[in-house]
Design a protein around this motif. Sequence first.
Motif, PDB file in Angstrom:
ATOM      1  N   ALA A   1     -11.558   1.776  -4.132  1.00 38.45           N
ATOM      2  CA  ALA A   1     -12.590   0.755  -4.199  1.00 38.45           C
ATOM      3  C   ALA A   1     -13.985   1.359  -4.043  1.00 38.45           C
ATOM      4  O   ALA A   1     -14.965   0.801  -4.520  1.00 38.45           O
ATOM      5  N   ALA A   2     -14.104   2.492  -3.367  1.00 38.27           N
ATOM      6  CA  ALA A   2     -15.387   3.107  -3.106  1.00 38.27           C
ATOM      7  C   ALA A   2     -15.973   3.789  -4.326  1.00 38.27           C
ATOM      8  O   ALA A   2     -17.165   4.034  -4.399  1.00 38.27           O
ATOM      9  N   LYS A   3     -15.168   4.119  -5.308  1.00 35.08           N
ATOM     10  CA  LYS A   3     -15.645   4.849  -6.488  1.00 35.08           C
ATOM     11  C   LYS A   3     -16.443   3.988  -7.412  1.00 35.08           C
ATOM     12  O   LYS A   3     -16.367   2.881  -7.599  1.00 35.08           O
TER      13      LYS A   3
ATOM     14  N   TYR B   1       0.805  -1.216   0.000  1.00 38.26           N
ATOM     15  CA  TYR B   1       0.000   0.000   0.000  1.00 38.26           C
ATOM     16  C   TYR B   1       0.840   1.269   0.000  1.00 38.26           C
ATOM     17  O   TYR B   1       0.581   2.189  -0.754  1.00 38.26           O
TER      18      TYR B   1
ATOM     19  N   LYS C   1      -0.710  -1.488  -4.543  1.00 39.43           N
ATOM     20  CA  LYS C   1      -2.156  -1.629  -4.584  1.00 39.43           C
ATOM     21  C   LYS C   1      -2.786  -0.291  -4.220  1.00 39.43           C
ATOM     22  O   LYS C   1      -2.207   0.487  -3.463  1.00 39.43           O
ATOM     23  N   SER C   2      -3.985  -0.057  -4.748  1.00 35.90           N
ATOM     24  CA  SER C   2      -4.702   1.141  -4.331  1.00 35.90           C
ATOM     25  C   SER C   2      -5.460   0.814  -3.058  1.00 35.90           C
ATOM     26  O   SER C   2      -5.860  -0.334  -2.828  1.00 35.90           O
ATOM     27  N   GLY C   3      -5.667   1.796  -2.229  1.00 34.01           N
ATOM     28  CA  GLY C   3      -6.315   1.587  -0.938  1.00 34.01           C
ATOM     29  C   GLY C   3      -7.828   1.556  -1.042  1.00 34.01           C
ATOM     30  O   GLY C   3      -8.406   1.357  -2.115  1.00 34.01           O
ATOM     31  N   LYS C   4      -8.493   1.806   0.079  1.00 32.61           N
ATOM     32  CA  LYS C   4      -9.947   1.760   0.156  1.00 32.61           C
ATOM     33  C   LYS C   4     -10.620   2.826  -0.698  1.00 32.61           C
ATOM     34  O   LYS C   4     -11.692   2.597  -1.238  1.00 32.61           O
ATOM     35  N   SER C   5     -10.019   4.002  -0.809  1.00 32.14           N
ATOM     36  CA  SER C   5     -10.647   5.109  -1.533  1.00 32.14           C
ATOM     37  C   SER C   5     -10.895   4.757  -2.987  1.00 32.14           C
ATOM     38  O   SER C   5     -11.900   5.167  -3.566  1.00 32.14           O
TER      39      SER C   5
END
Length: 188
Positions: free
Chosen positions: A186-188, A165, A180-184
Amino acid sequence: MSRIGKLPINIPAGVTVSHENGIVTVKGPKGELSQKVDPSIIMKMENGQITFEIDEKSPVNIKQKQAFHGLYRSLINNMVVGVSEGYKKHMELVGVGYRVSNQGNLIEFSLGYTHPIFLQLPSEVKVETKMERNQNPQIILESCDKQLLGLICAKIRSFRMPEPYKGKGILFKGEVIRRKSGKSAAAK
């Protein structure tokens, strides 16, 4: 037969190889190493080269003999290269506030924990640490024993494994960590 096991090992100048009672000893300018060889493998030294053959009379399973053929050839080759040239590993600490220093063979790590981590290295391993401005701290390990060097590198790396991360941790020089991309994301 093993493709690796068939290859001969050239003995460089200044290196002596002796084989007694199933134990191979290799001496050179960088040090001395020894390795036990299974009796199902026949080792021959002639014309400055070492060759390995499978003993057909041995009661060991044929698949096991073939595995030993390549294994012992690789181990002896690593010993010959180690005592003549040596092995070197470069590691770097990636992270804010990560530090490393050494006094002889005692290494002190500051890796973001509440306490420093100390690691005492065996006498066969030489260590050098570098802390330069605007560069990641570096550790340079050098030894004639490839197995021991790999074991120590794995131990050092286990203190702070590289994470995908933020890319922080203890890395080998030039190693690329897949990010890897974080949670932000995944929310889009």
